[in-house]
Design a protein around this motif. Structure first.
Motif, short mmCIF file in Angstrom:
data_model
loop_
_atom_site.label_atom_id
_atom_site.label_comp_id
_atom_site.label_asym_id
_atom_site.label_seq_id
_atom_site.Cartn_x
_atom_site.Cartn_y
_atom_site.Cartn_z
N PRO A 121 0.23 5.41 0.67
CA PRO A 121 -1.02 6.44 1.13
C PRO A 121 -2.77 7.07 0.24
CG PRO A 121 0.93 7.34 1.71
CD PRO A 121 1.15 6.38 0.82
N GLU A 122 -3.63 6.64 0.88
CA GLU A 122 -4.95 6.18 0.02
C GLU A 122 -4.83 5.62 -1.20
OE1 GLU A 122 -5.19 10.48 -0.98
OE2 GLU A 122 -5.31 11.30 1.07
N HIS A 123 -3.91 4.97 -1.61
CA HIS A 123 -3.92 3.27 -2.31
C HIS A 123 -3.08 2.58 -1.60
CE1 HIS A 123 -4.78 2.83 -6.31
NE2 HIS A 123 -3.26 2.33 -6.62
N GLN A 124 -4.13 1.60 -2.75
CA GLN A 124 -3.73 -0.23 -1.69
C GLN A 124 -3.34 -0.76 -3.85
OE1 GLN A 124 -6.99 -3.20 -1.03
NE2 GLN A 124 -5.72 -3.77 0.24
N VAL B 224 0.80 -0.69 -0.17
CA VAL B 224 0.32 -0.11 0.04
C VAL B 224 1.23 0.92 -0.10
CG1 VAL B 224 -1.35 -1.36 1.04
CG2 VAL B 224 0.02 0.41 2.79
#
Length: 293
Positions: free
Chosen positions: A130-133, A128
């Motif tokens: 930040p704000e995205h997997q 991951v």
């Protein structure tokens, strides 16, 4: 190091695949059409993980009702501690996806942990930012030591019986587990052929640490409760057969085997075990096993 029971365990999964899924994954069970099941040839899987040059333990093709098509199920028993096992499962999955993605829309990886230790086995690999997997891979798992053995004693499932000694129980409960296994086996006798019964017994015997005096007491109890069945159980128990062999050594190896294990050894060989695998399971010399081939 992997335990020597691995081959017997894989044969158990091959023979009783449906029972295994029914026991541990009932929701998946409802989606599978077992009438169309095919185990893929082992030689097709060599080098599937590139430099590691490992073989997958079991890979099968089966029809999945939700997609009205065929899927792959990968079964991987794991008997020892490996902190990077979840990464290895992802590598397996990736290679399978690469090779089979045009023919199969779904690949289901399942790990079966058979260690005697109770621990939380990692089943997820994530990447991951930040704000995205970027990635979340999670395989199905069975941790046998976390299963309460009492949940399975009323089952007529062959896998439950074979693996009962690997379930979670205390030292004080060990005798009860042994007794319930024998009772479960009596139920299986009514619906399984001799080869499959021998397979269940051979796997279970790898996990039990029977005490002869205790087993004699249990057998006597069962013979009183089930007078027509108790002696039949004793005739099929590999541990009892070994004692017959040991007691017959003074009378000659051949006679000892005849007294103890000849019939069950032949059944195991007919069921697909190699002489070397049978030798490990029943603790007899390979040369003596080969005489019965």
């Amino acid at each position: 190091m992997p335990l020597p029971h691995d081959e017997a365990f894989k044969k158990l999964l091959e023979t009783f695949f449906q029972e295994f899924i029914e026991l541990f994954f009932p929701e998946l069970d409802s989606m599978l059409d077992y009438s169309e099941t095919r185990f893929l040839m082992q030689e097709l899987l060599v080098d599937i993980v590139g430099e590691e040059a490992r073989e997958l333990d079991l890979l099968l093709e089966i029809r999945y009702r939700g997609l009205d098509g065929y899927i792959l199920i990968h079964l991987e028993p794991q008997s020892y501690r490996d902190t990077r096992f979840h990464e290895r499962m992802f590598i397996y999955f990736s290679r399978l996806f690469e090779r089979y993605r045009k023919e199969h829309k779904l690949i289901i990886p399942i790990a079966i942990f058979t260690s005697d230790e109770i621990r939380e086995e990692q089943d997820t690999l994530e990447m991951v930012i930040p704000e995205h997997q970027i990635l979340r891979f999670q395989f199905l798992k069975v941790e046998l030591r976390k299963q309460n053995w009492r949940r399975f004693i009323d089952s007529d499932n062959a896998v439950a019986a074979a693996l009962l000694a690997k379930m979670g129980y205390t030292t004080r409960e060990a005798r009860d587990v042994r007794r319930e296994f024998l009772r479960m086996f009596m139920k299986l006798k009514t619906r399984l052929d001799q080869g499959r019964l021998a397979l269940v017994m051979s796997v279970a015997d790898l996990y039990f640490q029977p005490d002869r005096a205790q087993d004699e007491e249990i057998i006597q109890e069962l013979m009183i409760q089930y007078p027509e069945e108790g002696e039949a159980i004793m005739e099929l128990m590999p541990a009892w057969k070994r004692w017959g062999y040991e007691e017959g050594v003074a009378e000659g190896i051949e006679q000892g085997i005849e007294k103890g294990q000849a019939e069950i050894i032949r059944k195991l060989l007919l069921h697909g075990f190699t002489p070397e695998e049978v030798s490990k399971a029943v603790e007899l010399p390979v040369d003596e096993i080969k005489k019965l081939v």
